[in-house]
Design an enzyme around this catalytic site. Structure first.
Site, PDB file in Angstrom:
ATOM      1  N   HIS A  85       0.807  -1.188   0.040  1.00  0.00           N
ATOM      2  CA  HIS A  85      -0.049   0.113  -0.043  1.00  0.00           C
ATOM      3  C   HIS A  85       0.857   1.314   0.169  1.00  0.00           C
ATOM      4  O   HIS A  85       1.627   1.317   0.814  1.00  0.00           O
ATOM      5  CB  HIS A  85      -0.850   0.078   1.317  1.00  0.00           C
ATOM      6  CG  HIS A  85      -2.292  -0.763   1.357  1.00  0.00           C
ATOM      7  ND1 HIS A  85      -2.066  -2.093   1.623  1.00  0.00           N
ATOM      8  CD2 HIS A  85      -3.353  -0.437   0.947  1.00  0.00           C
ATOM      9  CE1 HIS A  85      -3.343  -2.495   1.406  1.00  0.00           C
ATOM     10  NE2 HIS A  85      -4.173  -1.916   1.278  1.00  0.00           N
ATOM     11  N   ASN A 145       8.138  -4.535   3.205  1.00  0.00           N
ATOM     12  CA  ASN A 145       6.744  -4.372   3.314  1.00  0.00           C
ATOM     13  C   ASN A 145       6.329  -4.463   4.866  1.00  0.00           C
ATOM     14  O   ASN A 145       5.583  -3.886   5.374  1.00  0.00           O
ATOM     15  CB  ASN A 145       6.025  -5.119   2.641  1.00  0.00           C
ATOM     16  CG  ASN A 145       4.412  -4.586   2.585  1.00  0.00           C
ATOM     17  OD1 ASN A 145       3.919  -3.552   2.675  1.00  0.00           O
ATOM     18  ND2 ASN A 145       3.383  -5.669   2.326  1.00  0.00           N
TER      19      ASN A 145
END
Length: 259
Positions: free
Chosen positions: A85, A116
């Protein structure tokens, strides 16, 4: 800070679904207390009352993009990269709709799974802490695309570049003029144990790296001061024994590296 004094940051407005943001080879959004978003300056998060649940949400193509060009979740299957994201889902937890719209694939960039789930997630959490502490902040996040990608996928299209690195810039423009502050981070797309303070740089350096003028709407004197400094103490961060001061020559060396 009153509405009329909120910064005009520059960048062009667009939408991801119904969520209004600004695209500058990354995403600019606003975090603070207030109502659900209706304009760029109103993309808000109420930290204390955020309670939307992401458990049932799945990644999906952005319907505002032509179908043959839109990235799909399956394009990432068996690539070894996470669907990272840019605007974190939890940052939009004030609204089920806003959170759902962070799962459009146009808000996703390929990230090393350990990056991430490690340092990038740590920076997301720290950003939410700052939003709660300073009431309102502006965030710009995105991949660095001025260097040839590590690779491209899927094999059939090769349309998704894997960036070597990412940036995130946080601006606090809500206090008195002498309390305005900003902080910038540049992180390689890889696992690391280096503390966050080791990735702090100046906005000027990120601008050189990306070719983007991030805050052209700020008054020139404020913009020049904010963008030329990297003051971790303004944000309650400390330099520990395992961190080193960011060396600006790293940017130049990075851009000159052979893939």
């Amino acid at each position: 800070m009153s509405e009329e004094k909120k910064p005009k940051l520059g960048g062009s407005n667009t939408t991801i679904g119904g969520l209004i943001v600004a695209i500058i080879l990354g995403l600019l959004y606003y975090m603070g207390g207030g109502e659900a978003p209706t304009t760029q300056d109103d993309v808000v998060e109420n930290i204390e009352e955020a309670n939307a649940d992401r458990g049932h949400l799945t990644f999906k193509p952005d319907t505002s993009i032509e179908k043959e060009k839109a990235v799909t979740s399956s394009d990432y299957t068996r690539t070894g990269y996470d669907r990272g994201h840019l605007v974190p889902a939890q940052d939009m937890a004030f609204s089920e709709q806003a959170m759902e719209e962070t799962f459009y694939m146009s808000n996703v960039s390929p990230q090393d799974k350990d990056f991430n789930r490690g340092k990038w997630k740590e920076l997301e959490n720290e950003t939410r802490n700052w939003a709660a502490k300073y009431d309102e902040i502006y965030v710009v996040a995105g991949p660095v695309l001025t260097k040839r990608a590590i690779k491209r996928f899927p094999k059939s299209k090769k349309s998704i570049p894997v960036p070597h690195s990412y940036f995130k810039i946080i601006l606090d423009f809500t206090g008195k003029e002498d309390e305005v502050k900003a902080i910038a981070f540049w992180l390689r797309n890889q696992e690391t144990e280096i503390p966050l303070s080791g990735f702090v740089t100046t906005i000027d350096e990120i601008e050189e790296l990306t070719g983007i003028d991030f805050f052209p709407g700020l008054p020139n004197d404020i913009e020049e001061k904010l963008e030329s400094q990297a003051r971790i103490d303004d944000w309650g961060m400390t330099q520990d024994a395992y961190s080193v001061s960011f060396d600006p020559t790293t940017i130049k060396e990075f851009l000159e590296e052979e893939n």
